[in-house]
Motif scaffolding. Structure first.
Motif, PDB file in Angstrom:
ATOM      1  N   THR A   1      11.649  47.788  29.181  1.00  0.00           N
ATOM      2  CA  THR A   1      12.069  49.032  29.830  1.00  0.00           C
ATOM      3  C   THR A   1      10.882  49.808  30.379  1.00  0.00           C
ATOM      4  OG1 THR A   1      12.053  50.095  27.664  1.00  0.00           O
ATOM      5  CG2 THR A   1      14.182  49.277  28.474  1.00  0.00           C
ATOM      6  N   GLY A   2       9.675  49.350  30.076  1.00  0.00           N
ATOM      7  CA  GLY A   2       8.461  49.958  30.599  1.00  0.00           C
ATOM      8  C   GLY A   2       7.606  48.890  31.255  1.00  0.00           C
TER       9      GLY A   2
ATOM     10  N   GLY B   1      17.280  46.752  18.202  1.00  0.00           N
ATOM     11  CA  GLY B   1      18.419  46.422  19.050  1.00  0.00           C
ATOM     12  C   GLY B   1      18.180  45.290  20.024  1.00  0.00           C
ATOM     13  N   GLY B   2      17.029  44.636  19.945  1.00  0.00           N
ATOM     14  CA  GLY B   2      16.721  43.544  20.854  1.00  0.00           C
ATOM     15  C   GLY B   2      17.458  42.265  20.497  1.00  0.00           C
ATOM     16  N   LYS B   3      17.724  41.462  21.513  1.00  0.00           N
ATOM     17  CA  LYS B   3      18.432  40.196  21.330  1.00  0.00           C
ATOM     18  C   LYS B   3      17.641  38.985  21.838  1.00  0.00           C
ATOM     19  CE  LYS B   3      23.017  42.299  21.510  1.00  0.00           C
ATOM     20  NZ  LYS B   3      22.869  42.799  20.183  1.00  0.00           N
TER      21      LYS B   3
ATOM     22  N   LEU C   1       3.782  42.585  31.340  1.00  0.00           N
ATOM     23  CA  LEU C   1       3.072  41.550  32.080  1.00  0.00           C
ATOM     24  C   LEU C   1       3.937  40.799  33.090  1.00  0.00           C
ATOM     25  CD1 LEU C   1       0.189  40.299  32.058  1.00  0.00           C
ATOM     26  CD2 LEU C   1       1.062  38.612  30.465  1.00  0.00           C
ATOM     27  N   LEU C   2       5.037  40.207  32.654  1.00  0.00           N
ATOM     28  CA  LEU C   2       5.897  39.439  33.559  1.00  0.00           C
ATOM     29  C   LEU C   2       6.407  40.321  34.694  1.00  0.00           C
ATOM     30  CD1 LEU C   2       7.606  36.872  34.305  1.00  0.00           C
ATOM     31  CD2 LEU C   2       9.379  37.830  32.836  1.00  0.00           C
ATOM     32  N   GLY C   3       6.902  41.485  34.348  1.00  0.00           N
ATOM     33  CA  GLY C   3       7.495  42.368  35.346  1.00  0.00           C
ATOM     34  C   GLY C   3       6.528  42.830  36.412  1.00  0.00           C
TER      35      GLY C   3
ATOM     36  N   GLU D   1      17.465  45.330  25.249  1.00  0.00           N
ATOM     37  CA  GLU D   1      17.751  44.118  24.480  1.00  0.00           C
ATOM     38  C   GLU D   1      16.725  43.013  24.695  1.00  0.00           C
ATOM     39  OE1 GLU D   1      21.757  42.928  25.344  1.00  0.00           O
ATOM     40  OE2 GLU D   1      22.586  44.553  24.130  1.00  0.00           O
ATOM     41  N   VAL D   2      15.762  43.222  25.608  1.00  0.00           N
ATOM     42  CA  VAL D   2      14.756  42.201  25.909  1.00  0.00           C
ATOM     43  C   VAL D   2      13.363  42.790  25.733  1.00  0.00           C
ATOM     44  CG1 VAL D   2      13.848  40.609  27.648  1.00  0.00           C
ATOM     45  CG2 VAL D   2      16.302  41.104  27.576  1.00  0.00           C
ATOM     46  N   TRP D   3      12.540  42.102  24.964  1.00  0.00           N
ATOM     47  CA  TRP D   3      11.139  42.478  24.774  1.00  0.00           C
ATOM     48  C   TRP D   3      10.269  41.329  25.230  1.00  0.00           C
ATOM     49  CZ3 TRP D   3       8.906  46.567  21.501  1.00  0.00           C
ATOM     50  CH2 TRP D   3       9.842  47.559  21.180  1.00  0.00           C
ATOM     51  N   GLU D   4       9.078  41.656  25.729  1.00  0.00           N
ATOM     52  CA  GLU D   4       8.132  40.619  26.114  1.00  0.00           C
ATOM     53  C   GLU D   4       7.194  40.308  24.955  1.00  0.00           C
ATOM     54  OE1 GLU D   4       5.558  39.783  29.973  1.00  0.00           O
ATOM     55  OE2 GLU D   4       4.652  41.367  28.742  1.00  0.00           O
TER      56      GLU D   4
END
Length: 190
Positions: A73-74, A139-141, A77-79, A96-99
């Protein structure tokens, strides 16, 4: 082994310095990454006070494993640096997604490096488990990571369900890909 999971603003100055030195030795000296960093320290713009670090130290307090966690959400690297690895799809932006980035399992001391190289996957699984526990508690999946294609085999051996987000792309002469790591159905902690 000592496992430390903490945001950067909760690391001691000495541990923060040791972490920068470890990352420099792994990513710049050993893997040959070309980065604009201060001599002997590897950090980038994604290392902020709220960045979460998973650090593993041995009995002598030397770092032997590491991973960095960033919410998508912030800035991450990939983004920001490698969106082409998504093959035209937008990089994830979700609670729900973390790097997972800067993932390394490497003992950098002489003969011991060979010993740890015989069993890197056990420590890698422990690091992934700790990272997954943290992300799930928020809350990450899923995790997503940017990795050289050579890491795909190691990631698959962890027991986690991993799969490519898109076909690999050549980056600085190395096949590189974005990899999903699913947290549902992950291996049980021992």
């Amino acid at each position: 082994m000592e496992f430390i999971l903490a945001s950067a603003n909760n690391l001691s100055p000495l541990l923060n310095q040791a972490l920068g030195q470890y990352r420099y030795r792994v990513f710049i000296e050993t893997l040959g990454w070309q980065m604009d960093t201060p001599p002997g320290i590897e950090r980038d713009r994604f290392d902020q006070p709220e960045t979460v670090h998973v650090i593993v130290r041995d009995e002598q307090h030397d770092i032997v494993g590491y991973a960095r966690l960033l919410p998508t959400t912030g800035p991450y690297l990939l983004g920001e640096m490698f969106p082409e690895l998504m093959n035209g799809l937008p990089p994830p932006c979700s609670e729900e997604v973390w790097e997972l980035s800067r993932f390394a399992v490497m003992d950098l001391r002489g003969a011991r490096a060979r010993i740890s190289a015989l069993r890197p996957s056990a420590l890698a699984v422990d690091i992934l488990q700790l990272a997954a526990d943290y992300v799930e508690s928020r809350g990450g999946k899923r995790l997503i990571t940017v990795s050289p294609l050579a890491m795909e085999r190691l990631l698959r051996r962890t027991g986690f369900h991993v799969h490519r987000a898109a076909p690999p792309v050549m980056i600085e002469g190395h096949p590189t890909f974005a990899c999903w790591i699913e947290l549902a159905g992950r291996p049980a902690r021992e």
